[in-house]
Design a protein around this motif. Sequence first.
Motif, PDB file in Angstrom:
ATOM      1  N   ASP A 179      43.127  46.334  33.676  1.00  0.00           N
ATOM      2  CA  ASP A 179      42.855  45.103  32.937  1.00  0.00           C
ATOM      3  C   ASP A 179      42.612  43.917  33.865  1.00  0.00           C
ATOM      4  O   ASP A 179      42.137  42.864  33.418  1.00  0.00           O
ATOM      5  CB  ASP A 179      44.026  44.762  32.010  1.00  0.00           C
ATOM      6  N   TYR A 180      42.920  44.068  35.156  1.00  0.00           N
ATOM      7  CA  TYR A 180      42.878  42.933  36.077  1.00  0.00           C
ATOM      8  C   TYR A 180      41.785  43.061  37.139  1.00  0.00           C
ATOM      9  O   TYR A 180      41.819  42.358  38.149  1.00  0.00           O
ATOM     10  CB  TYR A 180      44.261  42.750  36.723  1.00  0.00           C
ATOM     11  N   ILE A 181      40.818  43.951  36.907  1.00  0.00           N
ATOM     12  CA  ILE A 181      39.671  44.039  37.805  1.00  0.00           C
ATOM     13  C   ILE A 181      38.448  43.509  37.068  1.00  0.00           C
ATOM     14  O   ILE A 181      38.401  43.503  35.830  1.00  0.00           O
ATOM     15  CB  ILE A 181      39.425  45.478  38.298  1.00  0.00           C
ATOM     16  N   PRO A 182      37.432  43.025  37.791  1.00  0.00           N
ATOM     17  CA  PRO A 182      36.273  42.417  37.126  1.00  0.00           C
ATOM     18  C   PRO A 182      35.408  43.437  36.398  1.00  0.00           C
ATOM     19  O   PRO A 182      35.382  44.626  36.748  1.00  0.00           O
ATOM     20  CB  PRO A 182      35.507  41.765  38.293  1.00  0.00           C
ATOM     21  N   ASP A 183      34.663  42.965  35.398  1.00  0.00           N
ATOM     22  CA  ASP A 183      33.713  43.815  34.693  1.00  0.00           C
ATOM     23  C   ASP A 183      32.681  44.350  35.679  1.00  0.00           C
ATOM     24  O   ASP A 183      32.216  43.628  36.567  1.00  0.00           O
ATOM     25  CB  ASP A 183      33.006  43.027  33.589  1.00  0.00           C
TER      26      ASP A 183
END
Length: 241
Positions: A179-183
Amino acid sequence: MYTFQSRIRYSEVGIDGNLTLESLLDYFQDASTFHSEDIGLGVVYLQERHLAWVLSAWQIVVERYPHLCENVIIGTLPYDFKGFIGYRNFWMDTEAGERLAYANSVWTLMDMEKKIPARPPAEMIEGYAIEDRLDMDYAPRKIAVPSDGELYEARQVKAHHLDTNGHVNNGQYVRMAMDYIPDGFSIRQLRAEYKKQAVLHDTVIPAVAVNPDKTLFTISLNGKDDMPYSIVELTGAVKAR
């Protein structure tokens, strides 16, 4: 060596139509479960003896994520026992023999009544035929946590995070971390270290650190005491549009 065949399902792919990392991890976890069940050392065997294999570390390397409806072969083999520690490799191949992904894992056998590590009984060591380990670059089990991690909003453990042991399943920690990495960030290696077990209603506080070129994210999923339940390291890059 244990293998089974599958076909990549729509429920297992992301927006790009390729298998997701979480689903790849589920395939590997299922392989070890199927293997254990098929040789009579599965969930019921363990529960009757108040034992459980608890994952200590993952290292998963991805060469290519398979496409929707692609046929794949998933395999696993145990390659060592040391005291109460077991070591197991995994891989996913195409039918043509292309190596899509491979992994190393470290497991601890736990006595769930006494809450202490337990040595495997003789029939377990005999049942898991030890084989030569895969030829791969083995990363250290322990993951260094940068001191400059940014704290994010706390989250609570829900029932859907738990497995048959009543603890947060190892794959659920990876799902939280992602959930905490970029798209658009394409993960080429996952490392995960599991430090302690989270249970229902526990609070998880993510601390996220990023290297300067934004190719490595280290997510420490901590308890209220600032001690990590799990540390997840994700290496890759944002895909070009």
